[in-house]
Design a protein around this motif. Structure first.
Motif, PDB file in Angstrom:
ATOM      1  N   TYR A  69      32.940  18.087  64.969  1.00  0.00           N
ATOM      2  CA  TYR A  69      32.116  18.919  64.178  1.00  0.00           C
ATOM      3  C   TYR A  69      31.214  17.997  63.473  1.00  0.00           C
ATOM      4  N   PHE A  70      30.144  18.391  62.819  1.00  0.00           N
ATOM      5  CA  PHE A  70      29.088  17.724  62.141  1.00  0.00           C
ATOM      6  C   PHE A  70      29.819  17.272  60.861  1.00  0.00           C
ATOM      7  N   CYS A  71      30.668  18.116  60.188  1.00  0.00           N
ATOM      8  CA  CYS A  71      31.300  17.974  59.054  1.00  0.00           C
ATOM      9  C   CYS A  71      32.134  16.519  59.305  1.00  0.00           C
ATOM     10  N   ASP A  72      32.959  16.357  60.517  1.00  0.00           N
ATOM     11  CA  ASP A  72      33.602  15.247  60.841  1.00  0.00           C
ATOM     12  C   ASP A  72      32.634  13.960  60.742  1.00  0.00           C
ATOM     13  N   PHE A  73      31.568  14.079  61.111  1.00  0.00           N
ATOM     14  CA  PHE A  73      30.776  12.788  60.935  1.00  0.00           C
ATOM     15  C   PHE A  73      30.216  12.631  59.655  1.00  0.00           C
ATOM     16  N   LEU A  74      29.941  13.724  58.846  1.00  0.00           N
ATOM     17  CA  LEU A  74      29.657  13.410  57.543  1.00  0.00           C
ATOM     18  C   LEU A  74      30.840  12.878  56.736  1.00  0.00           C
ATOM     19  N   GLN A  75      32.004  13.234  57.000  1.00  0.00           N
ATOM     20  CA  GLN A  75      33.340  12.521  56.259  1.00  0.00           C
ATOM     21  C   GLN A  75      33.531  11.056  56.899  1.00  0.00           C
ATOM     22  N   SER A  76      32.832  10.656  57.941  1.00  0.00           N
ATOM     23  CA  SER A  76      33.126   9.332  58.589  1.00  0.00           C
ATOM     24  C   SER A  76      32.128   8.521  58.340  1.00  0.00           C
TER      25      SER A  76
ATOM     26  N   ALA B 269      32.009  19.246  49.065  1.00  0.00           N
ATOM     27  CA  ALA B 269      32.116  21.023  49.313  1.00  0.00           C
ATOM     28  C   ALA B 269      31.721  21.288  50.947  1.00  0.00           C
ATOM     29  N   VAL B 270      32.361  22.091  51.169  1.00  0.00           N
ATOM     30  CA  VAL B 270      32.201  22.542  52.602  1.00  0.00           C
ATOM     31  C   VAL B 270      32.357  24.233  52.515  1.00  0.00           C
ATOM     32  N   ASP B 271      31.325  24.930  53.264  1.00  0.00           N
ATOM     33  CA  ASP B 271      31.933  26.439  53.310  1.00  0.00           C
ATOM     34  C   ASP B 271      31.351  26.729  54.733  1.00  0.00           C
ATOM     35  N   ASP B 272      31.354  28.147  55.061  1.00  0.00           N
ATOM     36  CA  ASP B 272      30.777  28.582  56.480  1.00  0.00           C
ATOM     37  C   ASP B 272      29.397  28.344  56.507  1.00  0.00           C
ATOM     38  N   ASN B 273      28.514  28.247  55.471  1.00  0.00           N
ATOM     39  CA  ASN B 273      27.192  28.281  55.753  1.00  0.00           C
ATOM     40  C   ASN B 273      26.664  26.813  55.584  1.00  0.00           C
ATOM     41  N   GLY B 274      27.569  25.617  55.399  1.00  0.00           N
ATOM     42  CA  GLY B 274      27.092  24.210  55.130  1.00  0.00           C
ATOM     43  C   GLY B 274      28.104  23.223  54.560  1.00  0.00           C
ATOM     44  N   ALA B 275      27.373  22.411  53.638  1.00  0.00           N
ATOM     45  CA  ALA B 275      28.361  21.346  53.046  1.00  0.00           C
ATOM     46  C   ALA B 275      27.248  20.763  51.930  1.00  0.00           C
ATOM     47  N   VAL B 276      28.025  20.174  50.842  1.00  0.00           N
ATOM     48  CA  VAL B 276      27.295  19.400  49.899  1.00  0.00           C
ATOM     49  C   VAL B 276      27.838  17.976  50.196  1.00  0.00           C
ATOM     50  N   LEU B 277      26.892  17.167  50.234  1.00  0.00           N
ATOM     51  CA  LEU B 277      27.027  15.583  50.333  1.00  0.00           C
ATOM     52  C   LEU B 277      26.483  14.733  49.071  1.00  0.00           C
TER      53      LEU B 277
ATOM     54  N   TRP C 161      41.746  12.537  39.866  1.00  0.00           N
ATOM     55  CA  TRP C 161      42.368  13.388  40.686  1.00  0.00           C
ATOM     56  C   TRP C 161      41.293  14.150  41.675  1.00  0.00           C
ATOM     57  N   ASP C 162      40.423  15.024  40.910  1.00  0.00           N
ATOM     58  CA  ASP C 162      39.651  15.940  41.580  1.00  0.00           C
ATOM     59  C   ASP C 162      38.683  15.402  42.661  1.00  0.00           C
ATOM     60  N   THR C 163      38.178  14.144  42.419  1.00  0.00           N
ATOM     61  CA  THR C 163      37.293  13.508  43.172  1.00  0.00           C
ATOM     62  C   THR C 163      37.992  12.905  44.420  1.00  0.00           C
ATOM     63  N   ILE C 164      39.407  12.478  44.285  1.00  0.00           N
ATOM     64  CA  ILE C 164      40.083  11.502  45.411  1.00  0.00           C
ATOM     65  C   ILE C 164      40.469  12.873  46.391  1.00  0.00           C
ATOM     66  N   LEU C 165      40.691  13.947  45.807  1.00  0.00           N
ATOM     67  CA  LEU C 165      41.191  15.159  46.765  1.00  0.00           C
ATOM     68  C   LEU C 165      40.264  15.597  47.745  1.00  0.00           C
ATOM     69  N   GLN C 166      38.885  15.190  47.120  1.00  0.00           N
ATOM     70  CA  GLN C 166      37.587  15.525  48.185  1.00  0.00           C
ATOM     71  C   GLN C 166      37.530  14.516  49.093  1.00  0.00           C
ATOM     72  N   MET C 167      38.022  13.481  49.270  1.00  0.00           N
ATOM     73  CA  MET C 167      37.788  12.262  49.931  1.00  0.00           C
ATOM     74  C   MET C 167      38.992  11.627  50.751  1.00  0.00           C
TER      75      MET C 167
ATOM     76  N   GLN D 251      43.871   4.786  53.126  1.00  0.00           N
ATOM     77  CA  GLN D 251      43.493   6.192  52.776  1.00  0.00           C
ATOM     78  C   GLN D 251      44.238   6.814  51.584  1.00  0.00           C
ATOM     79  N   MET D 252      43.845   7.702  50.815  1.00  0.00           N
ATOM     80  CA  MET D 252      44.561   8.599  50.027  1.00  0.00           C
ATOM     81  C   MET D 252      44.855   9.895  50.730  1.00  0.00           C
ATOM     82  N   PHE D 253      46.542  10.021  50.704  1.00  0.00           N
ATOM     83  CA  PHE D 253      46.785  11.264  50.956  1.00  0.00           C
ATOM     84  C   PHE D 253      47.458  12.184  49.906  1.00  0.00           C
ATOM     85  N   TYR D 254      47.207  13.244  49.898  1.00  0.00           N
ATOM     86  CA  TYR D 254      47.960  14.216  48.971  1.00  0.00           C
ATOM     87  C   TYR D 254      49.283  14.718  49.628  1.00  0.00           C
TER      88      TYR D 254
END
Length: 663
Positions: free
Chosen positions: A92-99, A123-131, A285-291, A375-378
């Motif tokens: 998926y395109f979001c996989d690319f954005l994360q990589s 952030a991600v949702d059904d209609n897109g993402a925030v980068l 904490w909040d920033t790392i959870l998104q990464m 990597q950081m894991f929760y």
């Protein structure tokens, strides 16, 4: 920036807008490069400058041109096979954005001086993402939109629309960055909203329900986990270290001999480490959870191996640490401290003063700083973040430089094998790289030599054929004759150069030398485009004014040339040598004749009459036809009537002597 980015710009501007537009752009931005080398670094300012120049040439906006360049780069790097890397990042395109950050990190092996931006999916949702985009370059936000739009369309079949939600320090269309209010480097921060169909990703990656069998799995003891991963760090909500692997603690003690061995646990992570990647990221904490998919690089902060640190290590009250025993790292640190303390003071003083500069040297840091990558894991069971990492080591020399051994690395995985492989292949890669650099230098010299030969060939061609005619011949245009309504033809003959009755080789060589001196002097007086040298035949020098470049002042320029060459040849003081000049004005036809040695020739009665003016002239005189004399006399040139002269094929003709130019 590396040359690949500018190669893509050059290729697609030439393809979409034509070679002439690219030449105009290069002229506008004063670009001296005929081509760009993939692995060579060029100024960053060229990219916005090219965009501004393209906008000026095409009428498009600057933002459109930067967006177009982003599209061009994605299409261009597919020629190098990098499209396979993009496709392999995920379904998926979001996989690319994360990589993206991980891709940039891997590309540093090929492009070691690459200053890549940092991007995190927030952030991600059904209609897109925030980068979130961070970079040290200004004016590149629209370039990134072009890249993302092209990747989404070509590799994932998505129609992407991008909007800028927030922007900081980003200046579009300029090569000058924002005004700096501090000495530190400024960071461009842009938050994008990408709108695209993201329902499949959300269903498969985010809104996933755990299988019942996974819910029954027992929890893992953290002690076992830390034993398996000796460089792991466990963080709480305040980003403080609650637990850590044995090797990372030993390494910290070894690099910080003056610190309290117990101080590692409970410290804020940014007090002990420096975040190398991603750059300018807020570690909370909040920033790392998104990464979760981002690779982090942390550099260990250390006091260094100087006397102050070792003195602190020697002054530690070890009796107060009843709960711990000295491990290998602590014992080594104390041993080094004692050894350092026993050294003579004079030696220390000599090391601190640089004899070359006379300034105090910085205390030696000894071991190289260690770099941890992972990597950081929760972990939900303990409500903590785990930095699962390992030392970033390329070869054995680097391993010893940071004070580690192969047995210290993770027992699983490929860490040890990669270190050994890097040491074995390093020399081979260096040899290959040196050979490629040598080949690149040789190719560059060959291109410079080819350009030099081309310039010499052009100069030789333009000496035989006028430049406009030669350019037409290069374009394979027909060799059409060109007629001129009125030009002035000049004939100059050199007299008394060679005795035709002499059989001496020495006399012939002397004649050639003398003739070369005279003709070279005449060549120096030819001022293009006012007068053009046509040819030399024997002792006669032929020139024309008014062709191939039309010149309404042809008669004046022809007379000026005659007066200049008369004075110049006299000044040379060649014994017994004299010249005579004949000039006539009228219509001619001109064209290139021949294929082996093509020549630009003039035809018509005007040429014949000018030749007769020269052949019937007296030495050191300039003879004009009646029409030419009347033409220049009106302009103030001093002429003197010679009378009627019998001209072959013409009969009696009235001619004039040219005495001087206008006062």
């Amino acid at each position: 920036m590396y040359g690949m980015l500018y190669e893509s710009v050059q290729h697609y501007i030439q393809q979409e807008y034509g070679m002439e537009t690219w030449k105009k752009i290069c002229k506008i931005v004063d670009c001296k490069h005929n081509s760009f080398k993939t692995h060579q670094i060029y100024p960053d300012k060229l990219m916005p400058d090219f965009a501004a120049a393209l906008a000026a040439c095409t009428g498009e906006t600057f933002d459109f041109c930067m967006n177009f360049f982003g599209h061009c780069f994605v299409r261009f790097f597919s020629n190098f096979g990098y499209d396979k890397m993009i496709r392999s990042t995920g379904r998926y395109f979001c996989d690319f954005l994360q990589s993206i950050d991980n891709i940039h990190l891997q590309m540093k092996f090929t492009y070691p001086k690459m200053k890549s931006p940092s991007m995190q999916l927030t952030a991600v949702d059904d209609n897109g993402a925030v980068l979130l985009y961070r970079s040290g370059r200004t004016g590149m936000s629209k370039y990134l939109i072009g890249q993302m739009t092209e990747v989404a369309k070509e590799f994932y079949g998505l129609d992407l629309k991008a909007n800028v939600l927030e922007s900081q320090n980003d200046i579009c269309g300029g090569t000058t960055g924002p005004i700096k209010l501090s000495d530190g480097p400024l960071t461009v921060i842009v938050k994008y909203r990408f709108d695209f169909d993201n329902r499949d990703y959300m269903a498969q990656r985010v809104n996933v329900v755990a299988h019942p069998t996974q819910l029954k799995m027992p929890s893992v003891d953290l002690d076992i986990f830390l034993e398996l991963f000796p460089f792991t760090i466990v963080l709480n909500h305040d980003m403080k270290i609650t637990l850590a692997g044995e090797k990372i603690i030993e390494t910290w003690i070894l690099h910080n001999p003056g610190a309290n061995p117990k101080a590692f646990i409970g410290s804020y992570i940014m007090d002990l480490f420096k975040c190398r990647r991603p750059k300018d990221t807020s570690i909370n904490w909040d920033t790392i959870l998104q990464m979760r998919t981002v690779l982090f690089e942390f550099e260990l902060i250390r006091t260094g191996h100087n006397r102050a640190a070792y003195d602190a290590a020697l002054n530690i009250d070890l009796e107060s640490y009843d709960e711990i025993s000295l491990n290998e790292a602590q014992s080594m640190a104390l041993a080094k401290a004692q050894e350092f303390n026993d050294e003579p003071k004079k030696v220390e003083e000599k090391e601190e003063i640089d004899p070359a500069t006379g300034k105090q040297r910085r205390p030696s840091d000894g071991l190289r700083s260690i770099l941890l990558k992972g990597q950081m894991f929760y972990i939900k069971d303990v409500d903590s973040l785990i930095f699962l990492c390992s030392p970033l080591i390329e070869n054995l020399d680097e391993l010893h430089g940071i004070g580690l051994y192969l047995n210290d690395l993770n027992p699983h995985g490929l860490s040890r094998e990669l270190v050994m492989a890097g040491w074995q292949h390093c020399s081979k890669l260096e040899i290959m790289f040196e050979k490629e650099e040598q080949r690149s230098d040789e190719l560059e010299k060959s291109l410079e030599l080819a350009d030099s030969w081309k310039r010499q060939g052009d100069e030789l061609l333009y000496s035989m054929i006028p430049r406009p005619i030669a350019e037409r011949m290069r374009k394979s245009e027909e060799h059409v004759c060109q007629s001129f309504e009125e030009v002035s033809v000049i004939f100059i003959e050199v007299l008394n150069v060679y005795d035709s009755g002499s059989n001496s080789i020495q006399d012939a060589m002397q004649a050639v030398t003398t003739l070369n001196k005279v003709f070279s002097a005449l060549d120096e007086e030819i001022i293009s485009p006012f007068v053009y040298k046509v040819e030399t035949v024997g002792m006669v020098y032929m020139a024309v004014s008014g062709a191939p470049d039309i010149n309404p002042l042809h008669a004046e320029h022809a007379c000026d040339l005659a007066l200049r060459v008369m004075k110049k040849v006299k000044d040379h003081g060649l014994p017994d040598v004299a010249i005579r000049v004949g000039i006539n004005s009228g219509p001619v036809v001109a064209g290139v004749v021949g294929q082996k040695v093509p020549r630009y020739c003039l035809f018509g009665d005007t040429v014949n009459t000018a030749s007769r003016m020269e052949s019937s002239c007296d030495p050191w005189k300039i003879q004009l036809s009646n029409y030419t004399a009347m033409k220049v006399n009106k302009l103030g040139y001093e002429v003197e009537k010679r009378g009627f002269v019998k001209v072959k094929g013409k009969g009696e003709m009235e001619t004039y002597w040219l005495i001087d130019g206008p006062k």
